[in-house]
Design a protein around this motif. Structure first.
Motif, PDB file in Angstrom:
ATOM      1  N   ARG A   1       0.637  -1.290   0.085  1.00 42.78           N
ATOM      2  CA  ARG A   1       0.019   0.065   0.000  1.00 42.78           C
ATOM      3  C   ARG A   1       0.907   1.372  -0.028  1.00 42.78           C
ATOM      4  NH1 ARG A   1      -0.858   1.920   5.655  1.00 42.78           N
ATOM      5  NH2 ARG A   1       0.586   0.493   6.935  1.00 42.78           N
ATOM      6  N   ALA A   2       2.186   0.906   0.179  1.00 41.52           N
ATOM      7  CA  ALA A   2       2.977   2.483   0.698  1.00 41.52           C
ATOM      8  C   ALA A   2       3.866   2.474  -0.786  1.00 41.52           C
ATOM      9  CB  ALA A   2       3.950   2.278   1.618  1.00 41.52           C
TER      10      ALA A   2
ATOM     11  N   GLN B   1       2.084   2.032  -3.890  1.00 45.57           N
ATOM     12  CA  GLN B   1       1.130   2.235  -4.919  1.00 45.57           C
ATOM     13  C   GLN B   1       0.725   3.906  -5.249  1.00 45.57           C
ATOM     14  OE1 GLN B   1      -1.455  -0.328  -3.622  1.00 45.57           O
ATOM     15  NE2 GLN B   1      -0.846  -2.015  -4.274  1.00 45.57           N
ATOM     16  N   GLN B   2       1.208   4.728  -4.299  1.00 44.32           N
ATOM     17  CA  GLN B   2       0.917   5.999  -4.514  1.00 44.32           C
ATOM     18  C   GLN B   2       2.288   6.917  -4.296  1.00 44.32           C
ATOM     19  OE1 GLN B   2      -2.221   7.318  -1.999  1.00 44.32           O
ATOM     20  NE2 GLN B   2      -2.129   5.407  -1.013  1.00 44.32           N
TER      21      GLN B   2
ATOM     22  N   SER C   1      -2.176   6.620   7.846  1.00 46.67           N
ATOM     23  CA  SER C   1      -1.496   6.795   6.769  1.00 46.67           C
ATOM     24  C   SER C   1      -0.260   6.764   7.450  1.00 46.67           C
ATOM     25  CB  SER C   1      -1.580   8.099   5.993  1.00 46.67           C
ATOM     26  OG  SER C   1      -0.720   7.924   4.945  1.00 46.67           O
TER      27      SER C   1
END
Length: 155
Positions: A11-12, A14-15, A42
């Motif tokens: 998740r860290a 992918q953006q 976050s």
């Protein structure tokens, strides 16, 4: 920091990341760091360069914030570049991931020793081997002076 990419949870990666706090822009203050620490769920990347030009830090599974007790998850890890990247992951021995007091930020712990700590004016810190991450001392000395500090969060 492209070297850290493979070590981050999916998740860290992918953006994009953005700079939330840096001492050069925002001054040296733990309170300011907490204010700019990003949204609660976050992740955050804490990067430190000490006055001996050693770089190290922590990947924090959740935002850096003030807390009454320890918080975070086993995704949290410590790292250093000395000069190659070394990553120190959760051992499973305790859950002392992160703790934020008014004048002390701690990452990793056990037996009264912290894997990484910073004082309230962000000028001084320290690193000791700790049970949470079974890490080496991240900086050349167990206590260090901060040259630059940055916190990155997901955009």
């Amino acid at each position: 920091l492209p070297q850290l990419g493979p070590h981050l949870p999916p998740r860290a990666t992918q953006q994009p990341w953005r700079l939330l706090y840096c001492t050069g822009r925002d001054g040296f203050s733990l309170r300011s760091l907490y204010r700019r620490g990003g949204p609660p769920g976050s992740p955050a990347l804490l990067l430190i360069r000490d006055t001996e030009a050693q770089a190290f830090g922590a990947f924090c599974a959740t935002a850096i914030r003030r807390s009454n007790g320890f918080y975070g998850t086993g995704e949290t890890f410590l790292f250093s570049f000395s000069p190659e990247l070394k990553v120190f992951r959760w051992t499973g021995r305790n859950n002392f991931f992160m703790k934020g007091d008014v004048d002390l930020l701690m990452v990793g712990g056990g037996s009264g020793r912290f894997g990484l700590w910073l004082d309230g004016d962000l000028h001084h810190g320290g690193s000791h081997p700790c049970e949470t991450f079974d890490n080496e001392t991240l900086s050349p000395r167990e206590e260090f002076c901060v040259q630059d500090l940055e916190v990155w969060g997901l955009a």
